[in-house]
Scaffold this motif. Structure first.
Motif, PDB file in Angstrom:
ATOM      1  N   ASN A 117     -14.195 -67.349 -25.613  1.00 42.11           N
ATOM      2  CA  ASN A 117     -15.217 -68.102 -26.336  1.00 42.11           C
ATOM      3  C   ASN A 117     -15.602 -67.354 -27.609  1.00 42.11           C
ATOM      4  O   ASN A 117     -15.837 -66.146 -27.581  1.00 42.11           O
ATOM      5  CB  ASN A 117     -16.450 -68.308 -25.451  1.00 42.11           C
ATOM      6  CG  ASN A 117     -17.472 -69.222 -26.097  1.00 42.11           C
ATOM      7  OD1 ASN A 117     -18.215 -68.819 -26.985  1.00 42.11           O
ATOM      8  ND2 ASN A 117     -17.514 -70.469 -25.636  1.00 42.11           N
ATOM      9  N   ASN A 119     -18.300 -67.396 -29.427  1.00 43.01           N
ATOM     10  CA  ASN A 119     -19.649 -66.844 -29.453  1.00 43.01           C
ATOM     11  C   ASN A 119     -19.773 -65.588 -28.597  1.00 43.01           C
ATOM     12  O   ASN A 119     -20.516 -64.654 -28.934  1.00 43.01           O
ATOM     13  CB  ASN A 119     -20.659 -67.888 -28.983  1.00 43.01           C
ATOM     14  CG  ASN A 119     -20.788 -69.044 -29.963  1.00 43.01           C
ATOM     15  OD1 ASN A 119     -20.604 -68.870 -31.165  1.00 43.01           O
ATOM     16  ND2 ASN A 119     -21.097 -70.230 -29.449  1.00 43.01           N
ATOM     17  N   ASP A 120     -19.053 -65.545 -27.485  1.00 49.78           N
ATOM     18  CA  ASP A 120     -19.151 -64.412 -26.564  1.00 49.78           C
ATOM     19  C   ASP A 120     -18.222 -63.262 -26.942  1.00 49.78           C
ATOM     20  O   ASP A 120     -18.557 -62.100 -26.728  1.00 49.78           O
ATOM     21  CB  ASP A 120     -18.833 -64.867 -25.139  1.00 49.78           C
ATOM     22  CG  ASP A 120     -19.831 -65.890 -24.623  1.00 49.78           C
ATOM     23  OD1 ASP A 120     -20.975 -65.881 -25.106  1.00 49.78           O
ATOM     24  OD2 ASP A 120     -19.461 -66.694 -23.749  1.00 49.78           O
ATOM     25  N   ASP A 121     -17.038 -63.593 -27.458  1.00 52.93           N
ATOM     26  CA  ASP A 121     -16.035 -62.576 -27.807  1.00 52.93           C
ATOM     27  C   ASP A 121     -15.519 -62.847 -29.222  1.00 52.93           C
ATOM     28  O   ASP A 121     -14.369 -63.249 -29.408  1.00 52.93           O
ATOM     29  CB  ASP A 121     -14.871 -62.598 -26.804  1.00 52.93           C
ATOM     30  CG  ASP A 121     -15.301 -62.146 -25.422  1.00 52.93           C
ATOM     31  OD1 ASP A 121     -15.539 -60.937 -25.256  1.00 52.93           O
ATOM     32  OD2 ASP A 121     -15.391 -62.990 -24.520  1.00 52.93           O
TER      33      ASP A 121
END
Length: 254
Positions: A117, A119-121
């Motif tokens: 993702n 936003n996360d990574d």
């Protein structure tokens, strides 16, 4: 953080990735054979005028696949030599996986993958995006061409003159190929399995990646799936003492 995906998870999130695309969609897979669900999703994205890039690495596209792709105005198709990567990406997330965009693989094979993702990574997504763009740059955009009678795959830029024998894309079944070489069909099937070109599971036969590399292809007939091979595969019977395994090795020697 990145999420591990098993076979069903990979298939599910691939569909979700396509559905969630609002700006761009990139599908990288050596083999292409779209199931009806994927076709519906891509047709919907085409209607929404989403920029879709499909990169593949094997030229044996069926006329049906080619004609269907030709109808999608916002889909650009590219051919990448020696492609083995499988990666699917939209503007929010991507999947790196063993799963080909191939109907048979999605139904029968054991696959795994990783969902990333943005936003996360962010950095991992960015690195993947950069590599995807590099693959697109080294690929050759092609104009697909086919009709219902001939299996013409694509038209590409002119190449330097070659004296190699043109490849014949006509296909015949395993039984017919065995008959052509004078080998018992059951023995021939066994040898294909022993040499890694097919996999036998009970009464079912599955085509492997190694089998696809030498021209094997899965077809769907009235009674289910079956495998066909290039009709121009050749084998030498000059040495009668040569084992069937050695002959099979010669058969698939490119």
């Amino acid at each position: 953080m990145a999420k591990f995906l098993n076979t069903s998870g990979t298939t599910y999130h691939l569909e979700e990735l396509i559905k969630k695309a609002t700006d761009r969609l990139v599908l990288i897979s050596p083999y292409l054979q779209f199931n009806e669900r994927i076709k519906e999703l891509l047709e919907d994205k085409n209607r929404l005028k989403i920029d879709i890039r499909i990169v593949y690495g094997k030229s044996e596209l069926s006329p049906q696949e080619i004609n269907w792709l030709k109808e999608l105005t916002f889909v650009r198709t590219s051919f990448c030599k020696n492609l083995h990567a499988k990666c699917y990406l939209n503007e929010h997330e991507c999947i790196i996986t063993s799963l080909n965009l191939y109907e048979f693989s999605q139904v029968n094979n054991n696959e795994m993958g990783v969902l990333i993702n943005k936003n996360d990574d962010g950095q991992l997504y960015a690195d993947t995006y950069d590599e995807v763009q590099r693959i697109i740059r080294i690929s050759e955009e092609v104009r697909l061409s086919a009709d219902t009678e001939k299996s013409t795959t694509y038209q590409e830029k002119p190449k330097t003159e070659s004296h190699s024998k043109p490849r014949n894309y006509d296909k015949i079944t395993t039984a017919k190929l065995a008959e052509k070489f004078g080998i018992d069909s059951n023995e021939f099937t066994k040898l294909l399995a022993e040499n890694g070109y097919i996999e036998l599971k009970g009464k079912k036969t599955f085509l492997t990646d190694k089998g696809r590399e030498v021209g094997g292809e899965v077809k769907k007939g009235q009674y289910g799936y079956f495998i066909v091979w290039s009709v121009d595969l050749e084998i030498s019977f000059d040495d009668e003492k040569t084992s069937f395994a050695d002959k099979l090795k010669n058969l698939f020697k490119r």
